[in-house]
Structure formats: C-alpha cells, structure tokens
Design a protein around this motif. Structure first.
Motif, PDB file in Angstrom:
ATOM      1  N   ASP A  14      71.441 -23.146  34.594  1.00 50.93           N
ATOM      2  CA  ASP A  14      72.369 -24.145  34.073  1.00 50.93           C
ATOM      3  C   ASP A  14      72.285 -25.400  34.925  1.00 50.93           C
ATOM      4  OD1 ASP A  14      75.330 -25.367  33.805  1.00 50.93           O
ATOM      5  OD2 ASP A  14      74.905 -24.141  32.046  1.00 50.93           O
ATOM      6  N   VAL A 292      63.554 -28.874  32.854  1.00 51.14           N
ATOM      7  CA  VAL A 292      64.468 -28.073  32.043  1.00 51.14           C
ATOM      8  C   VAL A 292      63.697 -27.313  30.967  1.00 51.14           C
ATOM      9  CG1 VAL A 292      66.467 -28.138  30.488  1.00 51.14           C
ATOM     10  CG2 VAL A 292      66.323 -29.739  32.410  1.00 51.14           C
ATOM     11  N   ARG A 294      64.615 -25.474  27.526  1.00 43.84           N
ATOM     12  CA  ARG A 294      65.771 -25.515  26.629  1.00 43.84           C
ATOM     13  C   ARG A 294      65.373 -25.235  25.192  1.00 43.84           C
ATOM     14  NH1 ARG A 294      66.404 -30.344  23.691  1.00 43.84           N
ATOM     15  NH2 ARG A 294      68.656 -30.284  23.887  1.00 43.84           N
ATOM     16  N   ASN A 295      66.403 -25.066  24.357  1.00 47.84           N
ATOM     17  CA  ASN A 295      66.210 -24.858  22.924  1.00 47.84           C
ATOM     18  C   ASN A 295      66.594 -26.137  22.187  1.00 47.84           C
ATOM     19  OD1 ASN A 295      66.696 -24.088  20.107  1.00 47.84           O
ATOM     20  ND2 ASN A 295      66.559 -21.975  20.823  1.00 47.84           N
ATOM     21  N   HIS A 300      70.774 -24.617  23.768  1.00 47.89           N
ATOM     22  CA  HIS A 300      70.850 -23.656  24.867  1.00 47.89           C
ATOM     23  C   HIS A 300      69.906 -24.070  25.999  1.00 47.89           C
ATOM     24  CE1 HIS A 300      72.333 -20.276  21.989  1.00 47.89           C
ATOM     25  NE2 HIS A 300      73.342 -20.792  22.677  1.00 47.89           N
ATOM     26  N   VAL A 301      70.387 -23.966  27.220  1.00 49.76           N
ATOM     27  CA  VAL A 301      69.571 -24.228  28.406  1.00 49.76           C
ATOM     28  C   VAL A 301      69.260 -22.890  29.054  1.00 49.76           C
ATOM     29  CG1 VAL A 301      69.539 -25.272  30.701  1.00 49.76           C
ATOM     30  CG2 VAL A 301      70.513 -26.534  28.771  1.00 49.76           C
ATOM     31  N   TYR A 302      67.969 -22.674  29.359  1.00 47.17           N
ATOM     32  CA  TYR A 302      67.541 -21.405  29.947  1.00 47.17           C
ATOM     33  C   TYR A 302      67.207 -21.541  31.434  1.00 47.17           C
ATOM     34  CZ  TYR A 302      66.784 -20.617  24.943  1.00 47.17           C
ATOM     35  OH  TYR A 302      66.943 -20.543  23.578  1.00 47.17           O
TER      36      TYR A 302
END
Length: 384
Positions: A14, A292, A294-295, A300-302
């Motif tokens: 995050d 980052v 992310r989606n 969504h952040v992975y």
C-alpha cells in the motif's frame, strides 16, 4: 553533492508508509508480505549501492550474470507473486447482461472469475502531488526516448496534478515466468548455490510453457513484450488467481550512484534538480521514486516500492530515521510547505534555452540502425 544524501528502499502492499518495510537491498533474502489480493516476495538489487540498511552489500552476483552483465543493468525489482480472487466482485452487470469494469469496458465472465486481465495489471511510477514545476529541461526529450526506445506501451501525464506513467505489466516486465521462479538462497559454508535470491527467466514451468504456447505467446522476452503491445493479445492473457508467477524489471538507465538518468544518447543529472528544490523544505515532494503494481480497472494496489533520498543528517548512526524524517514520510498527501502553508500552483519551468527537438534528433541518430537486441552506444551528452 550526492554524498549529502542516503538512499533507503522500502516496499509494501500500500501507499501508506506504515505498511512499508525496509528492503534488504542486494540480499538474497526476499521480503515477503501477504494481503487479501496477492502474496508477494520481492528482491531489490542496486549496483554500487551505498544506502540503508547500514553495511548493505554494494552489489549482487545478479549483475555478474547474463543478460545483466552485458546490459550493464543498474538495478532490478524481482517478484514472485500469486494473485488472489477479491472477496467482492469489482465488475458490474449492465441491463443487457454484460459485465463491465469501472471504466465501462466489457469484461468476459471467464476473465472476471479466473484472474486479472493482461490489459489491467499495470506497473509503473506515480506521484500524489504535482511535479511539473520540478521537471528539468530535457525531461520531454527523456520521456520521448523512453517511449520510443524502451517501452512503447507506457502511458501517462507528468504534468497532471497526480502524475503517473504506467505500462501493462505484460509489456513492461523484462522477464515473465508462468509458474514459480527459481529461488537461489544464500549459500552456506561448504555448500554450492546462488546468492541472488529470486531469479526470473523468461518462460515458465511445464504447465506454464504449455499455457503460453496455447495463447501464442512468443518464447523470447523482447518478442513477448512487443506481442503484448497489442490490446487483443493483452486481453488473451489472464494473470490467474492461485497461480504463481515470476517477474523481473531491470535496466541500465538509472544510476543510483550518481543519481542520474542515462538514456541512449542522452544523460540527465537528476541530483542537480533534486538538490535545488530543498529536501528539507518539501520532504514529501522531490525525493522519492515510486514503483507501483496495480489494477487499472479496479484501482487495487498490490505493491509499492519506494526509493527515498534522505539528507544524511536525518539518519541516525544505526541507520534508523530521526523523528523529523519519520514524520515527514507519514504526513498525509497534499502539497504543503515547510510551515504547512499551501504551495503555489506549480507551473512548468523555463527550459533555459534547451532545444528538445534537437536533442531528440541527436538521440535518434545515435540509435539509427541499432537493433533492440543490441547494446546501443552510451551517450555522454549531459543536460545542464
């Protein structure tokens, strides 16, 4: 000038600094974390590293192996990750029964239930504040070279209020392995073995190779990256829930020893502009490089990896951050000055007479006739 600063690398699932952990740079020991969305193991390597933790190795055997030795790669972000199915479905059913994402694009039912579309998983850089008043002369040229020579799939806006530069992970990662990658642990006395940690080679395990073949994915990394520039091909690829992947992002273009961007035929001394902004006055602004995973559709952040520059005087002898530095990193996003007053609306800098068109033309001349499989001549043309 560079000796005034110390670099620290942290990572977490995050943006929140409380979720970030210090990365043991150049150590074969991966950093591991798990969320409801993804399990991740991470290795970060930096050539000529002189940052935190104290006494970190200055390099890794990773850089002595091919293709990294030939490429003269300067850093690497290597991942082993397993996507997980979200507890809530982020897609929407229309009145016509079509499943769409939050941008209104249709998502096939099988993709929504199987994993993350290759069109959605993104990797790149972003900021939560404007940087347009801090971009040095020649930045536009640098970005043109990056998109033209390195990754044509990159999209973004460096002049936005929240700047970003993302590419599809499928075309941005230099190596992608479908299936668990090798994990070469640090060798012990009397034992043979590697000392690099996660080692990702293009391809996959037996099931992964068969899966790639069925989709028509090229076996070669560069051809896979080019294949993935096509949206239809990206949509064929699904990062499946429950399947483990390996990915490696590396290049020779960022020199963390001298804090410079070195592109084919074009060099940019980053530290000159960082120092001019005053890290202490604007601690949240000009001293971080953020990667980052992310989606695109769900937001969504992975994974967030931070390369942060700290003034040497803000670091304790044991390598811990002094209270002021910790507070600066934890300050909520939003542009504030040293005393909390809002910063003036940033405006682009004058380019100081720098001719970006001419510089880009010079870079193109240096690369004319050079295959993407070849190592280009390194330019020595610094931008002042």
């Amino acid at each position: 000038m560079a000796e005034k600063y110390i670099i620290r690398v942290t990572a977490g699932p995050d943006y929140d600094m409380d979720c970030q952990q210090e990365v043991p740079v150049n150590s074969p020991r991966p950093l591991k974390f798990s969320t409801d969305l993804m399990d991740i193991e991470l290795n970060v390597r930096v050539q000529h590293y002189r940052g935190l933790p104290r006494n970190s190795p200055s390099t890794s055997p990773y850089f002595d192996r091919e293709p990294h030795k030939y490429n003269n790669d300067q850093y690497s972000i290597s991942l082993k990750f397993t996507p997980k199915k979200p507890q809530e479905d982020m897609t929407t059913l229309t009145e016509g029964g079509e499943r769409v994402d939050d941008e209104g694009e249709e998502v096939p039912d099988d993709v929504a239930t199987r994993g993350i579309s290759g069109n959605d998983l993104q990797f790149g850089n972003d900021f939560d504040h404007p940087i347009r008043d801090r971009l040095p002369p020649g930045f536009g040229t640098a970005m043109n070279i990056v998109k033209w020579w390195i990754d044509p799939g990159l999209e973004g806006d460096a002049y936005a209020d929240k700047p970003y530069l993302y590419g599809a992970a499928l075309s941005s990662f230099n190596a992608v392995h479908v299936g668990p990658p090798k994990e070469e642990e640090e060798k012990k006395d009397g034992e043979e073995g590697g000392e690099v940690g996660i080692w990702v080679e293009e391809g996959g395990d037996q099931a992964g190779l068969e899966w790639r073949s069925e989709l028509g994915v090229p076996e070669d990394a560069k051809r896979r990256m080019k294949w993935a520039l096509d949206k239809a091909n990206k949509e064929k690829w699904v990062w499946e829930y429950g399947r483990t992947y390996g990915a490696d992002f590396y290049n020779p273009y960022i020199d963390f020893k001298d804090y410079a961007l070195r592109l084919p035929g074009f060099n940019l001394p980053i530290m000159k502009y960082w120092d001019g902004q005053g890290l202490r006055n604007h601690p949240k602004h000009s001293h971080q490089l953020r990667y980052v995973l992310r989606n695109r559709s769900t937001g969504h952040v992975y994974l967030v990896v931070l390369f942060t520059l700290h003034l040497a005087e803000d670091i304790n002898e044991d390598g811990s951050l002094k209270p002021a530095a910790i507070e600066a990193l934890r300050t909520s996003s939003g542009a504030e000055g040293e005393k909390g007053e809002p910063l003036a609306d940033p405006k682009p800098k004058d380019n100081g007479g720098f001719d970006e068109d001419k510089a880009l033309e010079e870079a193109k001349k240096k690369l004319e006739g050079v295959s993407l499989d070849e190592k280009p001549d390194g330019g020595n043309d610094d931008v002042d």
